[in-house]
Scaffold this active site. Structure first.
Site, PDB file in Angstrom:
ATOM      1  N   GLU A 256      36.526  38.983  59.401  1.00 61.91           N
ATOM      2  CA  GLU A 256      36.303  39.918  60.509  1.00 61.91           C
ATOM      3  C   GLU A 256      37.419  40.950  60.588  1.00 61.91           C
ATOM      4  OE1 GLU A 256      35.872  37.556  64.045  1.00 61.91           O
ATOM      5  OE2 GLU A 256      34.038  36.618  63.276  1.00 61.91           O
TER       6      GLU A 256
ATOM      7  N   HIS B 255      30.183  37.887  47.948  1.00 60.46           N
ATOM      8  CA  HIS B 255      31.218  37.724  46.932  1.00 60.46           C
ATOM      9  C   HIS B 255      32.585  38.076  47.518  1.00 60.46           C
ATOM     10  CE1 HIS B 255      33.611  38.137  43.331  1.00 60.46           C
ATOM     11  NE2 HIS B 255      33.866  39.382  43.656  1.00 60.46           N
ATOM     12  N   SER B 256      32.635  39.162  48.237  1.00 60.07           N
ATOM     13  CA  SER B 256      33.873  39.597  48.896  1.00 60.07           C
ATOM     14  C   SER B 256      33.487  40.612  49.947  1.00 60.07           C
ATOM     15  CB  SER B 256      34.808  40.257  47.881  1.00 60.07           C
ATOM     16  OG  SER B 256      34.303  41.538  47.514  1.00 60.07           O
TER      17      SER B 256
ATOM     18  N   SER C 261      43.597  38.862  39.172  1.00 56.40           N
ATOM     19  CA  SER C 261      42.208  39.331  39.257  1.00 56.40           C
ATOM     20  C   SER C 261      41.339  39.179  38.018  1.00 56.40           C
ATOM     21  CB  SER C 261      42.174  40.791  39.691  1.00 56.40           C
ATOM     22  OG  SER C 261      42.819  40.963  40.915  1.00 56.40           O
TER      23      SER C 261
END
Lengths: 344, 469
Positions: free
Chosen positions: B146, B361-362, B232
């Site tokens: 959020e 996913h993100s 990453s």
């Protein structure tokens, strides 16, 4: 590699190259081949420090072409405290593991805020050999030289090879060590100091191979030899060239190069790699930015032809800098011959 | 062809095996067993050929095994890589079996232990701690997500639906085991004592964060907790883990490396390299695959055509197991058992957790664009690992509704607080721009920092106020 790694479990330095059987660097020997220089350096560093180990294609006993694999492996081993020396059959093959060189090795100390350092060395032949075609002939000096977090060195002589390899292995940062296959068999004189097991050369310092006053010729690796030959020819024409052997691509020894240009006022850079964004471009930028007022002539850059390396022997020769090219460039810089652009 | 038999024995053998198999077809037609007898050098025994009753011309005939024991190179051969036995039947291994590899599970959907299930008993303290951490992880994920939506964070990704994998794996390991994660495993850090403040500081890139403001959110790392900094590029941690395990093996520690990847990561070249090297080097590394059904928008059917990831283990000579990743006790038991094997046998293991990625996913993804909200909802509420474990814990009398309410309230408060504090905390100072590029600062950066500071002094009013000097 499997056998070597198994033996290594007993923490015994595990690469024993048969070439070392003839340990010719006893006190009286004054000539040493680059190959011997590299092997002796590796052997001494492994003997002195059991965390140093070798891995790579056809290392030790002709095993395996798994570049992405062992590049990542080497980085992982370095993360946990070993000091790997990863050998590539040529740096062309390293492209398959380049993500690991850049993203796993080079950037890691920074991205882990100093928690994970990667004392790894990536070594192997770089640039053209003889008749090996486009996929085996590229020079990677400028690619790796652009990356913060990496150190990049490229030796010319046996002294360079020994000193820089030892320094690279002892360095806590990842080092890309660019050799040249055609230099392996060349012999150079080595002093007693060079033969000492603690002999190292500082990374980031260039060497003035020949002092001169009229034009600075800056190069690295095999082109240093060509530049020295060019200097001999130029001397006959009354041009006293200063030949600088960069030794390190990153950090680049800008102060030595600039000091030289401030003395001679003319600059020629020589490299085997592709011309655009090459090492010469960076040297040129450095000199124009720091010593603009001292330049009496535009900088001459000599590089390999802007084509994938052809295979045919005659084409390969004209795709690469030759001694004559260096002589002509030096003469142009000295206004002894007409600048190229004026002939169009 | 007769004159060929004058040559060396090896060629003769080759010819025997070649010709015999092809002559089965011709023999079927003419019914004479004599042709085979000619080929045998040593013995006068002519192998009997039986034709099955319904044989037609061209059918393969059933052959009797040779009775000459000396000639067992006809049974099998030591090829490079080991001995294999021969077969005259041309048989392809099917690309898939009708029955997929079964999935190990301990608790049913109602959190009741399945009769006959084998699992490690978990005491009250551990069970309650696991449950608390699973809930905390879920709440942390919700609130951080959020916060990104509100613009306070640049990026976040959640582990929603995979809390059991995160926490139960962590609980089954020891603090000495080294973690090379992908990015959906922050619960392991949570278990090991990484505080909510530390999570927030990393995400907000503050001066108190472990990353000195260098990493984007969720790229946690902690030397203290043996958790390698998240990186990453997908699957690069797999060969790194094998290398680190190799190092660990040389150091002779009673610990292992644990490397995570998702279903998508198994399609990377590094998956092959990592597993193959680990197997050959006999490195003590546990590879864990969170097969959660989606690699961003790529569903499993577009990811691979194998029976998931568990079957890939055998391809590398690695022992493997498939586990219900939403079953906390199954995860716990499987990881404990695998860890034991990795360490005592000093070889790699592959664990496939089947689960579902409930979240997007993100924050850069909206998964409703490629999957149905019904599907998401079904897994989110109908198959939540947290609810399932809660039922088991409650049934044991170790948890109550009151504790649940209090836990959720507390966790929420703590997370919100951590965010508020981190949001206001100073960002890293100027010097952190230049440090750690190398072990010691290079001259060009020293110069640049000096020059920058001088410029700042001269033009103080133009320098951004939120960068501490």
């Amino acid at each position: 590699m499997l056998k070597n790694l198994r033996r290594a479990v007993g923490a015994i330095p595990f690469m024993r190259n048969p070439a070392l059987a003839s340990r010719s660097y006893s006190v009286s020997v004054k000539q040493m081949m680059v190959r011997e220089a590299l092997n002796s350096a590796l052997d001494e560093e492994m003997s002195a420090d059991p965390t140093v180990f070798l891995m790579g294609e056809e290392v030790g006993e002709y095993q395996g072409a798994y570049k992405a694999g062992f590049t990542g492996l080497g980085v992982g081993a370095a993360y946990y405290g070993l000091k790997p020396v990863i050998e590539f059959m040529t740096f062309n093959f390293a492209m398959q593991g380049v993500d690991h060189i850049i993203n796993s090795a080079a950037k890691t100390n920074y991205m882990s805020s100093g928690n994970i350092n990667v004392p790894i060395v990536f070594r192997g032949p770089n640039g053209p050999a003889a008749g090996v075609g486009a996929q085996h002939s590229q020079c990677y000096a400028s690619w790796y030289g652009a990356i913060p977090g990496l150190k990049v060195v490229s030796p010319y002589s046996s002294e360079d090879a020994r000193g820089l390899l030892k320094a690279a292995i002892r360095d806590p940062d990842p080092v890309v060590f660019l050799e040249n296959e055609l230099l392996y068999g060349e012999s150079f004189p080595v002093s007693k100091q060079v033969l000492d097991s603690d002999f190292t050369i500082p990374i980031g310092k260039a060497k003035i191979e020949k002092e001169g006053n009229d034009v600075s010729i800056v190069s690295f690796s095999r082109m240093v030899g060509f530049s020295l030959k060019a200097a001999e020819i130029l001397a006959k024409d009354g041009i006293d060239a200063e030949v600088i052997n960069l030794r390190s691509i990153r950090p680049l020894d800008r102060s030595t190069v600039n000091a030289s240009v401030r003395k001679t006022n003319r600059l020629v850079t020589v490299e085997e790699g592709f011309p655009q964004h090459g090492v010469g471009a960076e040297i040129c930028a450095s000199v124009v930015s720091d010593s603009f007022g001292y330049l009496d002539a535009p900088v001459e850059r000599i590089a390999g032809a802007d084509v994938p390396m052809p295979y045919a022997a005659n084409l390969e020769i004209i795709a690469l800098p030759q001694v004559d090219d260096i002589v002509r460039a030096a003469k142009r810089a000295c206004y002894r011959s007409v600048p190229l652009s004026a002939t169009r | 062809m007769a004159h060929w038999f004058g040559r060396s024995r090896t060629i003769t053998h080759f010819l025997k095996t070649k010709i015999i198999s092809s002559s089965y077809r011709s023999l079927a037609g003419d019914g004479s067993g004599k042709a085979c007898g000619i080929f045998r050098e040593k013995s006068a025994v002519i192998p009997a050929f039986r034709r099955s009753e319904s044989a037609r011309a061209g059918d393969l005939v059933e052959a009797v095994t040779y009775s000459d024991d000396d000639d067992d190179e006809n049974q099998g051969l030591e090829f490079p890589g080991g001995r294999v036995t021969f077969t005259p039947q041309m048989k392809f291994i099917a690309e898939s079996t009708d029955n997929r590899v079964p999935c190990y599970r301990v608790l049913d959907n109602n959190g009741c232990p399945i009769p006959g299930s084998t699992f490690d008993q978990v005491d009250k303290e551990t069970a309650v701690k696991m449950y608390r951490k699973m809930v905390t992880l879920q709440i942390m994920d919700t609130i951080f997500y959020e916060a990104q939506r509100q613009g306070r964070l640049s990026f976040y990704l959640t582990s929603t639906g995979e809390e059991a994998i995160n926490i139960a794996t962590a609980a089954a390991l020891t603090p000495d085991d080294i973690l090379f994660t992908q990015y959906r495993e922050p619960g392991i850090l949570l278990w090991r004592g990484f505080t909510l403040e530390e999570f927030a500081n990393q995400c907000f890139g503050t001066k108190d964060g472990h990353g000195k403001g260098r990493q984007m959110p969720i790229h946690y790392g902690s030397k203290e907790h043996n958790f390698f900094t998240v990186s990453s590029p997908i699957a690069t941690q797999l060969p790194q883990a094998a290398g680190a395990a190799y190092s660990l093996k040389m150091a002779n520690k009673e610990a292992c490396v644990v490397a995570f990847t998702g279903d998508g990561g198994t399609s990377e070249g590094d998956f092959h390299a990592g597993l193959n090297f680990a197997a050959v080097m006999e490195a003590p590394v546990m590879f864990i695959c969170r097969n959660n059904g989606w690699a961003i928008s790529t569903p499993i059917s577009d990811q691979f055509r194998s029976d998931g990831v568990v079957v890939k283990g055998q391809a590398y000579g690695i022992r493997s197991i498939r586990v219900d990743g939403n079953d906390t006790l199954a995860v716990y038991s499987a990881v404990r058992a695998a860890r034991e094997m990795v360490i005592t046998e000093q070889k790699p293991m592959l664990v496939e957790f089947l689960t579902y990625r409930v979240g997007h996913h993100s924050t850069s993804d909206d998964s409703t664009k490629y999957r149905s909200s019904n599907e998401i909802e079904q897994w989110k509420t109908g198959r939540s690992p947290i609810s399932r474990f809660r039922k088991w814990v409650e049934r044991n009398g170790w948890w109550s509704d009151e504790e649940e309410t209090e836990l959720r309230k507390d966790a929420r408060k703590q997370v919100l607080n951590a965010i508020q504090v981190a949001d206001k905390t100073e960002k890293p100072s100027l010097e952190d721009l230049f440090t750690d590029v190398y072990d010691s600062p290079p001259s060009n950066l020293v110069e640049q920092e000096k020059s920058l500071r001088e410029t700042i002094k001269r033009h103080h009013q133009d320098f951004p106020s939120d960068v501490p000097i």
